[in-house]
Design an enzyme around this catalytic site. Structure first.
Site, PDB file in Angstrom:
ATOM      1  N   HIS A   9       0.828  -1.210   0.000  1.00  0.00           N
ATOM      2  CA  HIS A   9       0.000   0.000   0.000  1.00  0.00           C
ATOM      3  C   HIS A   9       0.860   1.257   0.000  1.00  0.00           C
ATOM      4  O   HIS A   9       2.016   1.250   0.434  1.00  0.00           O
ATOM      5  CB  HIS A   9      -0.923   0.008   1.219  1.00  0.00           C
ATOM      6  CG  HIS A   9      -0.182   0.010   2.535  1.00  0.00           C
ATOM      7  ND1 HIS A   9       0.371   1.150   3.079  1.00  0.00           N
ATOM      8  CD2 HIS A   9       0.113  -0.996   3.387  1.00  0.00           C
ATOM      9  CE1 HIS A   9       0.969   0.859   4.214  1.00  0.00           C
ATOM     10  NE2 HIS A   9       0.834  -0.445   4.419  1.00  0.00           N
ATOM     11  N   ARG A  58      -6.056   0.808   3.936  1.00  0.00           N
ATOM     12  CA  ARG A  58      -4.919   1.354   3.187  1.00  0.00           C
ATOM     13  C   ARG A  58      -4.556   0.483   1.989  1.00  0.00           C
ATOM     14  O   ARG A  58      -4.142   1.003   0.953  1.00  0.00           O
ATOM     15  CB  ARG A  58      -3.725   1.578   4.111  1.00  0.00           C
ATOM     16  CG  ARG A  58      -3.219   0.360   4.873  1.00  0.00           C
ATOM     17  CD  ARG A  58      -2.266   0.814   5.989  1.00  0.00           C
ATOM     18  NE  ARG A  58      -1.625  -0.274   6.707  1.00  0.00           N
ATOM     19  CZ  ARG A  58      -2.123  -0.873   7.778  1.00  0.00           C
ATOM     20  NH1 ARG A  58      -3.320  -0.528   8.230  1.00  0.00           N
ATOM     21  NH2 ARG A  58      -1.439  -1.831   8.406  1.00  0.00           N
ATOM     22  N   GLU A  85      -1.501  -6.978   7.471  1.00  0.00           N
ATOM     23  CA  GLU A  85      -0.185  -6.719   8.029  1.00  0.00           C
ATOM     24  C   GLU A  85       0.032  -7.566   9.287  1.00  0.00           C
ATOM     25  O   GLU A  85      -0.928  -8.075   9.876  1.00  0.00           O
ATOM     26  CB  GLU A  85      -0.086  -5.214   8.371  1.00  0.00           C
ATOM     27  CG  GLU A  85       1.218  -4.748   9.010  1.00  0.00           C
ATOM     28  CD  GLU A  85       2.455  -5.041   8.185  1.00  0.00           C
ATOM     29  OE1 GLU A  85       2.780  -6.245   8.014  1.00  0.00           O
ATOM     30  OE2 GLU A  85       3.110  -4.095   7.730  1.00  0.00           O
ATOM     31  N   HIS A 155       0.726  -5.598   2.451  1.00  0.00           N
ATOM     32  CA  HIS A 155       1.487  -4.832   3.441  1.00  0.00           C
ATOM     33  C   HIS A 155       2.944  -5.276   3.474  1.00  0.00           C
ATOM     34  O   HIS A 155       3.292  -6.332   2.964  1.00  0.00           O
ATOM     35  CB  HIS A 155       0.847  -5.025   4.816  1.00  0.00           C
ATOM     36  CG  HIS A 155      -0.611  -4.682   4.823  1.00  0.00           C
ATOM     37  ND1 HIS A 155      -1.090  -3.450   5.181  1.00  0.00           N
ATOM     38  CD2 HIS A 155      -1.698  -5.424   4.467  1.00  0.00           C
ATOM     39  CE1 HIS A 155      -2.413  -3.434   5.055  1.00  0.00           C
ATOM     40  NE2 HIS A 155      -2.804  -4.625   4.628  1.00  0.00           N
TER      41      HIS A 155
END
Length: 201
Positions: A9, A58, A85, A155
Site C-alpha cells: 500500500h 490502506r 499486516e 502490506h
C-alpha cells in the site's frame, strides 16, 4: 507464463508519523494516495485477470486507485484478513523512534525484521507467513498455474512473507528485506509457479 504483481500500500498516515500500525485501520496519507496513483500509471499495459487484497483500508484504497490508474476497474477482487499486516501487539500506535530509545535500536530491529521473534503481544514474521502462505497456496496459486496475471495489494510484512517463499530467502536474508510503499514488484512465473524473474516496475 504467469505474472504476479505485489503492491505494498501507499504511505499511510501512521507511516508518515513513524508509528507501528499493524492491524489498526488507518488511511493513506496524501503522499500515499499519490503513490497509489503512480503505481496505476506503471501498471498500464497489464491486463489483470483478478486481484487480491487484505481487508485493511490502506491496501483496499491503494488497490482501487492503482486499478483506476491502470484503466481496469471491472476485475474480480477478493479481500481476506490472511493478507493483513503483521499484528504488532503492544507496539501498535507507538512511535518507532521513541520505542527504539526505550528498548534499544537492536531490539526494535529484531521485532520489526526478524523471522521468528514476536513483539510483545504480537505476531512474528513466521506467524504472519503461517496465514499468508496457505492462503496463497489455496486461493492465488491455482490462478498462477493457469498462467493468469494477478495483482496483490497488501502490506510490508505480509508481502515479505510471500517474497521469502517465492525467492526461497533464508531467515538472515529476510532480515534485510524491505518492500517500499507504492512500488509494484513484478514476478514472472513458470507453469509450476517457480520464479523466472522479478523486478520493480
Amino acid at each position: 507464463m504467469a505474472r504476479l504483481v505485489l503492491l505494498r500500500h501507499g504511505e499511510s498516515q501512521w507511516n508518515l508519523e513513524n508509528r507501528f500500525t499493524g492491524w489498526v485501520d488507518v488511511p493513506l496519507s496524501p503522499r500515499g494516495i499519490q503513490e497509489a496513483k503512480n503505481a496505476g500509471d506503471k501498471l498500464r499495459g497489464f491486463t489483470f485477470n483478478r486481484a487480491f487484497s487484505s481487508v485493511l483500508a490502506r491496501a483496499n484504497e491503494t488497490l482501487r486507485l492503482a486499478l483506476e490508474g491502470s484503466g481496469q476497474t471491472n476485475i474480480p477482487i477478493e479481500k481476506d484478513k490472511a493478507l493483513n499486516e503483521r499484528m504488532y501487539g503492544e507496539l501498535q500506535g507507538l512511535n518507532k523512534a521513541e520505542t527504539a530509545k526505550k528498548f534499544g535500536d537492536d531490539q526494535v530491529k529484531i521485532w520489526r525484521r526478524s523471522f521468528d521473534v514476536r513483539p510483545p503481544g504480537g505476531e512474528s514474521l513466521k506467524d504472519t507467513a503461517e496465514r499468508v502462505l496457505p492462503y496463497y497456496e489455496s486461493k492465488i496459486k491455482p490462478y498462477v498455474l493457469k498462467g493468469e496475471t494477478i495483482l496483490i495489494a497488501a502490506h510490508g510484512n505480509s508481502l515479505r512473507a510471500l517474497v521469502m517463499e517465492l525467492e526461497q530467502l533464508s531467515k538472515e536474508q529476510v532480515l534485510e528485506l524491505n518492500i517500499p510503499t507504492g512500488a509494484p514488484l513484478l514476478y514472472e512465473l513458470d507453469k509450476n509457479g517457480k520464479v523466472l524473474s522479478h523486478r520493480y516496475l
